[in-house]
Structure formats: structure tokens, C-alpha cells
Design a protein around this motif. Sequence first.
Motif: not given
Length: 432
Positions: A38-39, A136-141, A151-158
Motif C-alpha cells: 500500500f505504498l 501527507s505526500y500522497g504515497a499511501v494507496t 492499510a495504515a495498520a499493515i504499514i505501521i506493523v510492517s
Amino acid sequence: MFETLKNAWKMPELRKKLLYTLLIIVIFRVGAAIPVPFLDPSTLQQMISSNSGNLFGYLNMLTGGAFSQATLFAMSVTPYINASIIIQLLTIAIPYLERLSKEGEEGRKRLNKITRWTTVVLAAIQALAYYLTLRSYGAVTYEDGVSGVFAAAIIIVSFIAGTTLIMWLGEQLDKKGVGNGISIILFAGIISRGPAAVTTLWNYLQLAAQGETKYFFFVPLIVALFVAIIGFIVVMTNAERRIPVQYAKRVVGRKMYGGQSSHIPIKVNMSGVMPIIFASSLIAIPGTIAAFVNPTEGGFWDKVLGVFDYTGWLYAIVYFVLIIAFNFFYVAVQYNPIEISNNLRKQSGAIPGIRPGKPTSDFIAKVVSKVTLLGALFLGVIAVLPIALSAVTGMNVALGGTSILILVSVALDTTRALESQMMMRHYKGFLE
């Protein structure tokens, strides 16, 4: 160094350790290439390339480019380094931690456990900050609704899992490998940028062939300075000031002990690369604020934050002063002349020409201050020289002075660790 590696490879036990170290490095580089879901890495690369002087560019250097690729090891060893520094400083301020540091092996195990948990907490905070920055830079899908939360949970946990895995790999290297585990991983991340530096120099040579003749002079100059810096770092890293110590003779029963001469070694670069890490983190704050705020071009904040541009002379001056200040601070925290003086008196030792007690501690403090100043100037020159070269030549090479200092320091420490282990096995075989 190569001769040491060759000799170590001939010993079966050390060969296993070297192969294990190589395996950990391969695992680390594989993890640094696994993308986080998701990035969008292209957005992140554009953000870092347009703001190379901020904290993101510095973190990208430490992670070997993993941060700009938005991979599993994007945070690399930075949370562990920060946690180690925090615990090390709190050891002086908190009596409980101070007692643990003096309790030997058991105390060190408890301190290591506290450092691990502190690393996880810092990794969670840093992972959340990374996510908010990338968003904030629009890099999250996915950003909104249930998909955004997932998506936020997956990114942070990763990100947290990547840092925890690196910490575990470093500990395994400490037990079964060669040298300091975290330093080896940091070394592997930085040296992976070597091909990019060679490619950059090759591109400048191509520009020289197309008519930019100045690069025919600048490229060999950069290479020559690169070699000279390595030699300078090796000399200064091994340099030390030796304070002579004479131990008094004492009679115990029918035997006489003491009477020998020794010395107190004071290394020129006692603090290693830590002052540069502190100064880099602090001086990068204005550039990071500019990246978040995105001030209007030509406006007040644009001018104020632009003063701390990575290529500006004021940035270099402030950076140099901060390195000197942090070097004195770090040495003052780590080195206690009063404790050394008391230990000498307990062991019936004295510095020739200096009375025991306060005169001895004052003399040691004076010598340490002079040596620290020399070491601070050395670190400052190493860190600022690439900035000056970039301003003069207009060239931007992937490896800077800080990277070279880390690489050479880790290589020297690892070589010394190998030599000590070979020496230990040599004596063991001799005794058997």
C-alpha cells in the motif's frame, strides 16, 4: 585487514562465524528489498530527492536506500541506535539504571532487555510518524474508510516488524558472528550505496566527454580525497594519548608486588560517530519542517528555513559547531576523571610528577579536554568536507564523510575482533 580475513578463514571455527555473518547480511539486504504493501515508492523517492538535506535524506543514507524504496527495513537500525543512546544517557541520571550498569553480566542483561523494549516503543512512534508523513505526500494507496485503516495498520506493523527483526539479527550476530551486530548491519546498509556512488562518478565522466571538461579534474580529485580521507580516519581512529602511570611497590608476605609502569590510553576519537549522528539529526530539523510546511517561495518562512539549506555555508558552520559541542558532551558523559583518579589511588598508582587526589583528576581532565578538542575538530572536518566539495565542484556523490567514517570504524573494529579471537585460539592451541 584482508590478511586478517585470509588467516581467519583458515580456522574452521572462525570460518563458520564469517559465513554466519555473511548469511545475516544477505538476509538484511533481502529484507531491504521487500516492499511494504500500500505504498508508492516513486512518490517517496521524489520527496527525498527534492529534500536531500532534511532528516529523510539522512535516514535514507543510514538505511542504505531502503527508506526511499519503502521496504520492510525502511527504519533500519535507527530506533535501536536511538534507544541505546537514551538508555546510556539515562544510566547517569537514574540510580536504578546506574546500579544495573555496575552489576556485571546480569545487570547488562537487564539493561539490554530495557533497551529492546525501548526500541519497540520508539519503532512504533517512528512508524506512525512515517505513515503520517507518507500519507501527507500522497504515497499511501488507500487513505479513507476501512481500507485506509487496514492499510495504515499493515504499514505501521510492517515497519515495526522490520526494526524488531533487524534488532534480533544484530543480537544473533553478537552471539554467533564476528564484531558488533548492529554495526555490521549499519555497515552493510551504507556500503550498498557504493555502486550508486561509482555510477554517479561515471556519469560525471560522461558529462566531461560531452564538453564539461571541468569534471576531468574534479572526478580524480574526489577519488584522491576519498582515499586520503580513509587514511586520515584510520590514523585518527587508532591515535591515542598515553598518560604514564607508576605503581608503588608493596610487600605481601614474602613476595613483593607492584613497581611496574603502565599508562592510561585516551583515544583521540573516544566518541566515535555519535556526535555526527546527534548533530545530523538536530541540523536536519529545519529542512524537515520545510518539507512538512512547504512554505511559499520567496516568503518569510522560505527565507528563514532556506538559510539552513544543505549546501549553504551557514548549514556547514552550524553543523561543525554542533559536532564539537556534542563531542564534548558525549565524552563528559562517558569519561569521569574523578573516578579514574580514585581507582589509581586504590591500586597504589600515580602519575609521575602529579600528586594523588584532586591534582590527578584535574590533570586527567585537562588532558582529556585537549584530546577531545582534537577529536572534535577531526569529526567536524570529516563531516563538513563533503559539503564544501559539493559547493565547490557542484557534484553530489552518494557517499559522504559520515558514511566513510562509519564504514572505516566498523571495518577496524571488526578486524580487531577477528585478531583477538585468532590470538585467543593461538594461545589455546599452544597451551594444549
